[in-house]
Motif scaffolding. Structure first.
Motif, PDB file in Angstrom:
ATOM      1  N   GLN A 132     -31.937 -19.416  32.773  1.00 11.26           N
ATOM      2  CA  GLN A 132     -31.573 -18.618  33.956  1.00 11.26           C
ATOM      3  C   GLN A 132     -32.731 -18.492  34.951  1.00 11.26           C
ATOM      4  OE1 GLN A 132     -29.278 -14.977  32.906  1.00 11.26           O
ATOM      5  NE2 GLN A 132     -29.465 -15.698  30.794  1.00 11.26           N
ATOM      6  N   HIS A 133     -33.556 -19.521  35.015  1.00  7.79           N
ATOM      7  CA  HIS A 133     -34.668 -19.573  35.962  1.00  7.79           C
ATOM      8  C   HIS A 133     -34.256 -20.382  37.182  1.00  7.79           C
ATOM      9  CE1 HIS A 133     -34.772 -22.948  33.137  1.00  7.79           C
ATOM     10  NE2 HIS A 133     -35.169 -23.666  34.181  1.00  7.79           N
ATOM     11  N   GLY A 145     -39.478 -17.508  36.904  1.00  5.19           N
ATOM     12  CA  GLY A 145     -38.699 -16.476  36.233  1.00  5.19           C
ATOM     13  C   GLY A 145     -37.836 -16.990  35.102  1.00  5.19           C
ATOM     14  N   GLY A 146     -36.694 -16.297  34.886  1.00  9.12           N
ATOM     15  CA  GLY A 146     -35.803 -16.612  33.786  1.00  9.12           C
ATOM     16  C   GLY A 146     -36.028 -15.675  32.609  1.00  9.12           C
ATOM     17  N   GLY A 204     -31.601 -14.508  37.475  1.00 13.96           N
ATOM     18  CA  GLY A 204     -30.503 -14.453  38.424  1.00 13.96           C
ATOM     19  C   GLY A 204     -30.933 -14.287  39.861  1.00 13.96           C
ATOM     20  N   HIS A 205     -32.163 -14.644  40.183  1.00 12.21           N
ATOM     21  CA  HIS A 205     -32.684 -14.519  41.541  1.00 12.21           C
ATOM     22  C   HIS A 205     -32.355 -15.762  42.355  1.00 12.21           C
ATOM     23  CE1 HIS A 205     -35.618 -16.322  38.808  1.00 12.21           C
ATOM     24  NE2 HIS A 205     -35.952 -17.101  39.825  1.00 12.21           N
ATOM     25  N   ILE A 243     -36.049 -14.015  45.696  1.00 15.31           N
ATOM     26  CA  ILE A 243     -35.251 -12.932  46.253  1.00 15.31           C
ATOM     27  C   ILE A 243     -34.372 -12.303  45.185  1.00 15.31           C
ATOM     28  CG2 ILE A 243     -33.584 -12.331  48.057  1.00 15.31           C
ATOM     29  CD1 ILE A 243     -34.369 -15.079  49.362  1.00 15.31           C
ATOM     30  N   GLY A 244     -34.500 -10.991  45.016  1.00 12.38           N
ATOM     31  CA  GLY A 244     -33.572 -10.224  44.192  1.00 12.38           C
ATOM     32  C   GLY A 244     -33.534 -10.644  42.743  1.00 12.38           C
ATOM     33  N   GLY A 245     -32.340 -10.548  42.151  1.00 20.73           N
ATOM     34  CA  GLY A 245     -32.162 -10.854  40.746  1.00 20.73           C
ATOM     35  C   GLY A 245     -32.055  -9.597  39.912  1.00 20.73           C
ATOM     36  N   THR A 246     -32.215  -9.756  38.604  1.00 20.03           N
ATOM     37  CA  THR A 246     -32.129  -8.641  37.654  1.00 20.03           C
ATOM     38  C   THR A 246     -33.452  -8.514  36.929  1.00 20.03           C
ATOM     39  OG1 THR A 246     -29.761  -8.982  37.347  1.00 20.03           O
ATOM     40  CG2 THR A 246     -30.895  -7.704  35.672  1.00 20.03           C
TER      41      THR A 246
END
Length: 322
Positions: free
Chosen positions: A54-55, A69-70, A102-103, A117-120
């Protein structure tokens, strides 16, 4: 070059979760025509230091790839890495101030910086897990922390973002305020502007791409699952007067043709279509060109007449075909 990219990443089915392989694609699906057999050579390459899913993976101007990320098996990942295809190696770069999944990731005009930008944020199952409105700028060359930027006015889910011809970033997603919340970010001024919503037929954002003239096309779904296209004019900051029906399930893909056309790659029973400026209609291809996959696939251009459709799911079963 007859390859899809200079490199294409696919997670290996066995071994370490941070292991990748390099695929040189020598045959590609021809959209709307007969599909030839795909032959590919698989070359093992270096592993990332941090296993993740999820990166985002962003292709930089110099051909390197920045992974941001991820999450791993237990927590979100803040460490970012860059892959160098010339050496087959990974190196650490600026880390996120807030680990996230999820960005959205957009390569900025410099070609060596990526806007996150954003994500969880927060770990799976934790009380602090939540969507974030925070934004960071990560550099490909400095091994320190990414630079915090101005936050969005509200956290968005289902994020989609693209770099416009004027260097600004258009962002669409769902928020507590609107099902199709639109923001415009100016990286040079580090400011956000709220943009008007697109025509009412387009409700839930599902894809976005930049067109040849620097404007943007947003694909959105309505409550019945039908998809519509709308055009954002980056000069006037306005939307086209109407949402144009596209199909049901599929993805848009900008084609390298002189007519600046956009291809709708139809999934499952939805036929593929093509549109040209001013994108007021979508014309079905002479051959159906739909692909037997439901969702989750990715598409990419390889040459002036070929695209590849990779993965996805058919009746809920993941597919490993190209």
């Amino acid at each position: 070059m007859n390859t899809l990219f200079s490199l294409f990443f696919m997670r290996l089915p066995r071994g370490s979760a941070s292991r990748f392989c390099l695929l040189a694609l020598r045959g590609l699906i021809v959209c709307g025509l007969a599909c030839p057999t795909l032959a590919m050579a698989t070359v093992a390459t270096g592993s990332m230091a941090n296993a993740r899913s999820q990166h985002t993976a962003s292709l930089l101007a110099d051909g390197r790839v920045m992974v941001v990320g991820g999450r791993n098996s237990s927590s979100s990942v803040a460490e970012n890495e860059i892959y160098n295809p010339a050496t087959g190696t990974w190196m650490p770069v600026q880390r996120l101030n807030a680990a996230r999944v999820g960005h959205a990731a957009v390569v900025l005009p410099s070609g060596d910086q990526v806007l996150i930008i954003g994500g969880t944020v927060g770990n799976e199952g934790s009380a602090g897990r939540m969507q974030t409105a925070s934004v960071e700028r990560c550099s490909a060359f400095t091994a320190s922390a990414c630079v915090p930027m101005a936050s969005m006015r509200v956290a968005l889910s289902g994020l989609h973002a693209t770099l416009l011809g004027n260097g600004k970033v258009l962002v669409a997603g769902q928020s507590s305020i609107a099902s199709n919340d639109i923001g415009l970010f100016d990286p040079a001024a580090n400011t956000w502007s709220t943009m008007p919503s697109p025509p009412s037929a387009a409700v839930y954002p599902s894809a976005m791409l930049t067109l040849a003239d620097g404007s943007a096309m947003l694909i959105s779904r309505n409550n019945n699952g039908d998809s519509f296209s709308t055009i954002f004019n980056h000069i006037t900051n306005t939307w086209g007067s109407a949402a144009v029906s596209v199909g049901t399930r599929g993805l848009p893909l900008r084609m390298p043709f002189a007519d600046n056309s956009v291809l709708w790659v139809g999934f499952f029973s939805d036929p593929s279509r093509i549109a040209v400026p001013p994108f007021s209609t979508w014309r079905p291809l002479s051959a159906p060109g739909n692909f037997n996959t439901e969702a989750g696939a990715t598409v990419a251009v390889s040459s002036a007449s070929r695209v590849a459709v990779m993965g996805g799911a058919t009746f809920g079963t993941p597919d490993n075909k190209i």
